[in-house]
Design a protein around this motif. Structure first.
Motif, PDB file in Angstrom:
ATOM      1  N   LEU A 123       0.884  -0.709   0.410  1.00  0.00           N
ATOM      2  CA  LEU A 123      -0.078  -0.400  -0.346  1.00  0.00           C
ATOM      3  C   LEU A 123       1.045   1.205  -0.045  1.00  0.00           C
ATOM      4  O   LEU A 123       1.303   1.237   1.268  1.00  0.00           O
ATOM      5  N   THR A 124       0.472   1.803  -0.798  1.00  0.00           N
ATOM      6  CA  THR A 124       2.051   3.108  -1.281  1.00  0.00           C
ATOM      7  C   THR A 124       0.545   4.700  -1.265  1.00  0.00           C
ATOM      8  O   THR A 124      -0.924   3.911  -1.951  1.00  0.00           O
ATOM      9  N   ARG A 125       1.059   5.360  -1.126  1.00  0.00           N
ATOM     10  CA  ARG A 125       0.303   6.606  -1.566  1.00  0.00           C
ATOM     11  C   ARG A 125       1.265   7.874  -1.793  1.00  0.00           C
ATOM     12  O   ARG A 125       2.992   7.496  -0.781  1.00  0.00           O
ATOM     13  N   GLY A 126       0.750   9.253  -2.247  1.00  0.00           N
ATOM     14  CA  GLY A 126       1.428  10.056  -1.873  1.00  0.00           C
ATOM     15  C   GLY A 126       0.872  11.332  -3.175  1.00  0.00           C
ATOM     16  O   GLY A 126       0.030  11.131  -2.620  1.00  0.00           O
ATOM     17  N   LEU A 127       1.327  11.737  -3.900  1.00  0.00           N
ATOM     18  CA  LEU A 127       1.123  13.396  -4.613  1.00  0.00           C
ATOM     19  C   LEU A 127       1.428  12.956  -5.910  1.00  0.00           C
ATOM     20  O   LEU A 127       2.912  12.500  -6.348  1.00  0.00           O
ATOM     21  N   LEU A 128       0.580  12.786  -7.170  1.00  0.00           N
ATOM     22  CA  LEU A 128       1.048  13.333  -8.167  1.00  0.00           C
ATOM     23  C   LEU A 128       1.278  14.723  -8.212  1.00  0.00           C
ATOM     24  O   LEU A 128       0.425  15.024  -8.831  1.00  0.00           O
ATOM     25  N   PHE A 129       2.461  15.330  -8.112  1.00  0.00           N
ATOM     26  CA  PHE A 129       2.508  16.361  -8.284  1.00  0.00           C
ATOM     27  C   PHE A 129       3.070  16.816  -9.581  1.00  0.00           C
ATOM     28  O   PHE A 129       2.861  16.110 -10.865  1.00  0.00           O
ATOM     29  N   ALA A 130       2.124  18.727  -9.945  1.00  0.00           N
ATOM     30  CA  ALA A 130       1.982  18.843 -11.342  1.00  0.00           C
ATOM     31  C   ALA A 130       2.407  20.097 -10.583  1.00  0.00           C
ATOM     32  O   ALA A 130       1.286  20.742 -10.164  1.00  0.00           O
ATOM     33  N   CYS A 131       3.115  20.526 -11.599  1.00  0.00           N
ATOM     34  CA  CYS A 131       3.419  22.418 -11.766  1.00  0.00           C
ATOM     35  C   CYS A 131       3.383  22.389 -13.217  1.00  0.00           C
ATOM     36  O   CYS A 131       4.179  22.440 -14.216  1.00  0.00           O
ATOM     37  N   TYR A 132       2.778  24.431 -13.298  1.00  0.00           N
ATOM     38  CA  TYR A 132       2.933  25.075 -14.250  1.00  0.00           C
ATOM     39  C   TYR A 132       4.128  26.444 -14.463  1.00  0.00           C
ATOM     40  O   TYR A 132       3.898  27.025 -13.563  1.00  0.00           O
ATOM     41  N   GLN A 133       4.537  26.319 -14.871  1.00  0.00           N
ATOM     42  CA  GLN A 133       5.644  27.410 -15.123  1.00  0.00           C
ATOM     43  C   GLN A 133       6.171  27.579 -16.977  1.00  0.00           C
ATOM     44  O   GLN A 133       5.890  27.144 -17.691  1.00  0.00           O
TER      45      GLN A 133
END
Ligand code: HEM
Length: 503
Positions: free
Chosen positions: A406-416
């Protein structure tokens, strides 16, 4: 000042800071099948169809704003009717979805290969204007620069050298997202013009995508338990500053967000201007970031037991905010105010005046606020702005977990508008660097990274804070967040796509 107002139908909508009101999201990665000679430019034709399709399958900024406003109005009405704060309103599903398309440099090279003039996209100029994007996230030198883990620890999907493009599709439910993905795959001729990236095991068709969803019992919170998505740069011409909620005061005061998030033909450090097809686009950084929630809980508990801080206070010192989102720099103690999520968003117009909030805290490392006036010290800091628009993935941590799968986290997406100035400067020169800034504050305890070879040596990260007696303490611990793969993308404007990227 350039404004976004006249570009609402040109810019892809997911870039907007207030974002699409999503509950579920998929990131689908695809390869462009090399355009066949006798079916010249098949993918470009499909892309053109996709960008001109009616009703639209790729969302514009106007569409996302309309969806956002629709939900926001319903929420306000319900809040008044039920006499509760807007944040607590639970609306029945209003079916909707949005989609964004983006390309890696390899994807652009594949598109270029299908055009008659094989230099028309001026990709060699892109190498000069946007070297980080041109290199991508996978070369060994980039791993070393970002201090990312070795690639053999990444998810197999991201080790692929065939990621050409990505569809980022958000929706009010999984069903809406599936439907939207299917429709786009249809227009892009899945199986002919594009294909899944990872085809080693056709029995598991989800291999070419990663899905995330808002936490069912904690909507808006990331897995360590903190409210996310509070502080975002405002966009000139379309975002109004609401009282107390000015996300990035410094952006409005000193710089122009249009040039920081949405690409113009700025020359930046390079003397070569960007090719015209890159105008009104943005660079998207995607990273799958696994969060070790148990380690976070243990760390904060351990410091409570040592009698230095309460668990909650220790967590706030690492993040810079209480779990409610209230900034530590504004609410110093664990009081009713620090727990009230309804007040948190209205407390974002602050600066750091002392060390109540440790200098290393995640939100202090990643947004300098008042120090931007010290332009001479770090001129690049003025341009280091990102709009974050990710989503959590995985199931909630419930304590005493034996199942290591069981894993978890953040699908990090950022714009610049520039990866070197945006994500890269933040990650490399701010969060990873223990000397940044005044007084050796240590690394960002949330996203700071150390090189793989030094992991496990006396704890991976070191950060400093003042305990409740005002004594400076050093905390050493293993990274709480581990990168499992990612890539750099370019998000073209709608007109660029309908125009074969300028051809
Ligand atoms: C803010 C969590 C990764 C940049 C925040 C906030 C939280 C958070 C809870 C406060 C809410 C808000 O201001 O919106 C996390 C977690 C991460 C992560 C758990 C990884 C799993 C990153 C990465 C970057 C980043 C990779 C960029 C390199 C920022 C920025 C802010 C922020 C710029 C806003 C700071 C401000 O304006 O006050 N993050 N974050 N975060 N984060 Fe992260």
């Amino acid at each position: 000042k350039p404004s976004i107002a006249g570009k609402l139908d040109n810019i892809q909508g997911d870039i907007w800071s207030k974002g699409f009101p999503k509950y579920y999201e998929t990131y689908y990665f695809f390869s462009i099948k090399t355009p066949l000679l006798n079916e010249k430019n098949l993918f470009s034709q499909c892309l053109k169809n996709l960008s001109t399709q009616s009703p639209r399958l790729i969302s514009t900024l106007r569409m996302v704003r309309e969806d956002h406003n629709r939900i926001s109005t319903r929420r306000k009405e319900e809040a008044i009717k039920q006499g509760i704060p807007e944040k607590r309103v639970v609306l029945p599903e209003i079916p909707m979805s949005n989609a964004l398309i983006a390309f890696t440099i390899k994807g652009l090279q594949a598109i270029q290969a299908g055009l008659q003039d094989d230099t028309s996209l001026r990709l060699t100029d892109v190498a000069a204007t946007d070297p980080a994007f041109f290199a991508g996230m996978t070369p060994k030198e980039v791993t070393a620069l970002l201090k990312d883990p070795d690639q053999d620890t990444w998810d197999p999907l991201f080790r692929s050298t065939e990621i050409h493009g990505m569809l980022k599709i958000g929706g009010s439910s999984k069903g809406k997202v599936e439907e939207h993905l299917k429709n786009i795959k249809g227009v892009l001729k899945h199986g002919t013009a594009i294909d899944d990236v990872f085809q080693d095991s056709p029995s598991t068709p989800t291999d070419s995508r990663v899905d995330g969803w808002t936490r069912p019992n904690d909507r808006g919170k990331e897995h360590f338990g903190f409210e996310d998505g509070i502080s975002q740069p405002l966009m000139n011409g379309i975002d109004e500053q609401e009282p107390g909620t000015n996300a990035n005061t410094d952006v409005n005061m000193y710089t122009d967000p249009r040039l920081l998030i949405v690409t113009g033909d700025t020359k930046r450090e390079s003397s070569i201007p960007r090719p015209p097809w890159m105008e009104n686009g943005s660079f998207l950084v995607f990273r799958k970031l696994e969060q070790n929630v148990k380690a976070f809980e243990d760390l904060t508990e351990q410091w409570e037991k040592k009698g230095c801080e309460s668990k909650e206070h220790m967590g706030a010192k690492l993040m810079g905010r209480w779990k409610s989102g209230a900034p530590l720099a504004v609410v110093n103690f664990y009081t009713e105010d620090s727990k009230d999520p309804d007040k948190a968003k209205e407390m974002n117009n602050f600066i750091y005046e002392n060390e109540v909030c440790p200098v290393s805290a995640h939100i202090r490392k990643t947004n300098l606020r008042e120090d931007l006036t010290e332009n001479d010290k770090d001129p690049r800091a003025l341009r280091t702005k990102i709009i974050r628009n990710g989503i959590p993935y995985g199931t909630d941590y419930k304590g005493n977990e034996n199942n290591t799968k069981l894993t978890r986290g953040l699908l990090f997406a950022c714009y610049q508008a520039h990866i070197e100035d945006g994500f890269q400067n933040m990650q490399v020169n701010w969060s990873n660097d223990s000397t940044f800034r005044t007084g050796h504050p240590g690394q960002d305890p949330i996203i700071g990274q150390v090189a793989q070879k030094s992991r496990g040596v006396n704890g991976d990260l070191e950060t400093f804070f003042n305990d409740k007696f005002g004594v400076r303490q050093s905390v050493k611990f293993q990274q709480l967040v581990t990168m499992k793969g990612g890539e750099y993308f370019f998000v073209p404007s709608i007109p660029a796509m309908s125009d074969d990227l300028g051809m």
